[in-house]
Design a protein around this motif. Structure first.
Motif, PDB file in Angstrom:
ATOM      1  N   SER A 133      50.592   7.759  46.981  1.00  0.00           N
ATOM      2  CA  SER A 133      50.453   6.279  46.602  1.00  0.00           C
ATOM      3  C   SER A 133      49.081   5.518  47.054  1.00  0.00           C
ATOM      4  N   ILE A 175      51.197  16.886  44.446  1.00  0.00           N
ATOM      5  CA  ILE A 175      52.604  16.089  43.834  1.00  0.00           C
ATOM      6  C   ILE A 175      53.662  16.575  44.644  1.00  0.00           C
ATOM      7  N   PRO A 176      54.897  15.672  44.660  1.00  0.00           N
ATOM      8  CA  PRO A 176      55.887  15.751  45.677  1.00  0.00           C
ATOM      9  C   PRO A 176      56.488  17.193  45.680  1.00  0.00           C
ATOM     10  N   GLY A 177      56.557  17.637  46.772  1.00  0.00           N
ATOM     11  CA  GLY A 177      57.132  19.158  46.959  1.00  0.00           C
ATOM     12  C   GLY A 177      56.365  20.078  47.063  1.00  0.00           C
ATOM     13  N   GLU A 178      55.098  19.753  46.861  1.00  0.00           N
ATOM     14  CA  GLU A 178      54.207  20.778  47.189  1.00  0.00           C
ATOM     15  C   GLU A 178      53.677  21.191  48.489  1.00  0.00           C
ATOM     16  N   THR A 200      54.369  19.233  53.643  1.00  0.00           N
ATOM     17  CA  THR A 200      55.014  18.866  52.313  1.00  0.00           C
ATOM     18  C   THR A 200      54.630  17.707  51.684  1.00  0.00           C
ATOM     19  N   VAL A 201      54.012  17.705  50.500  1.00  0.00           N
ATOM     20  CA  VAL A 201      53.847  16.293  50.097  1.00  0.00           C
ATOM     21  C   VAL A 201      54.979  15.586  49.880  1.00  0.00           C
ATOM     22  N   ALA A 202      55.171  14.484  50.333  1.00  0.00           N
ATOM     23  CA  ALA A 202      56.270  13.545  50.105  1.00  0.00           C
ATOM     24  C   ALA A 202      56.036  12.651  48.991  1.00  0.00           C
ATOM     25  N   ARG A 203      54.936  11.900  48.932  1.00  0.00           N
ATOM     26  CA  ARG A 203      54.415  11.080  47.920  1.00  0.00           C
ATOM     27  C   ARG A 203      53.110  10.901  47.892  1.00  0.00           C
ATOM     28  N   GLU A 259      51.084  11.198  51.469  1.00  0.00           N
ATOM     29  CA  GLU A 259      52.100  11.027  52.492  1.00  0.00           C
ATOM     30  C   GLU A 259      52.920  12.266  52.454  1.00  0.00           C
ATOM     31  N   VAL A 260      52.984  12.775  53.580  1.00  0.00           N
ATOM     32  CA  VAL A 260      53.372  14.270  53.803  1.00  0.00           C
ATOM     33  C   VAL A 260      54.664  14.160  54.936  1.00  0.00           C
ATOM     34  N   THR A 261      55.563  15.224  54.806  1.00  0.00           N
ATOM     35  CA  THR A 261      56.484  15.520  55.810  1.00  0.00           C
ATOM     36  C   THR A 261      56.096  16.927  56.456  1.00  0.00           C
TER      37      THR A 261
END
Length: 78
Positions: free
Chosen positions: A16, A36-39, A11-14, A74-76
Motif C-alpha cells: 500500500s 503480493i500477499p503471501g509471497e 511474508t508479504v502481508a500487503r 508491509e511484511v510479517t
C-alpha cells in the motif's frame, strides 16, 4: 519491509502507498515484480548508511528497491 533486520525472512502481508510520492504506478510495479500477499521475501542487504538501495529476494528473484518502494511493502516476519 524497511523495518526488517538484514538477513531476515518474512511474508508479504500487503502492498500500500505509504507516501504521497508512491502512486498507483509504484504499487502496480511492485505487484508485477512479485510483491503480493503471501509471497516469501528476504532482506539481503542495505545500501550505504543502512538506507537504499535495499537488496531483497521475493520468491526466487533478487531486486534492488528504493526506500520509497520498500516502505510500501508491509511484511510479517517469519
Amino acid at each position: 519491509m524497511t523495518q526488517l533486520p538484514t538477513g531476515a525472512h518474512a511474508t508479504v502481508a500487503r502492498v500500500s502507498a505509504q507516501s504521497v510520492h508512491a502512486g498507483n504506478s509504484t504499487l502496480e510495479r511492485l505487484g508485477e515484480l512479485g510483491f503480493i500477499p503471501g509471497e516469501p521475501v528476504q532482506l539481503l542487504q542495505r545500501g550505504p548508511g543502512g538506507r537504499e538501495p535495499l537488496a531483497v529476494v521475493v520468491g526466487e528473484t533478487m531486486f534492488a528497491l528504493r526506500w520509497l518502494e520498500a516502505e510500501c511493502i508491509e511484511v510479517t516476519p517469519v
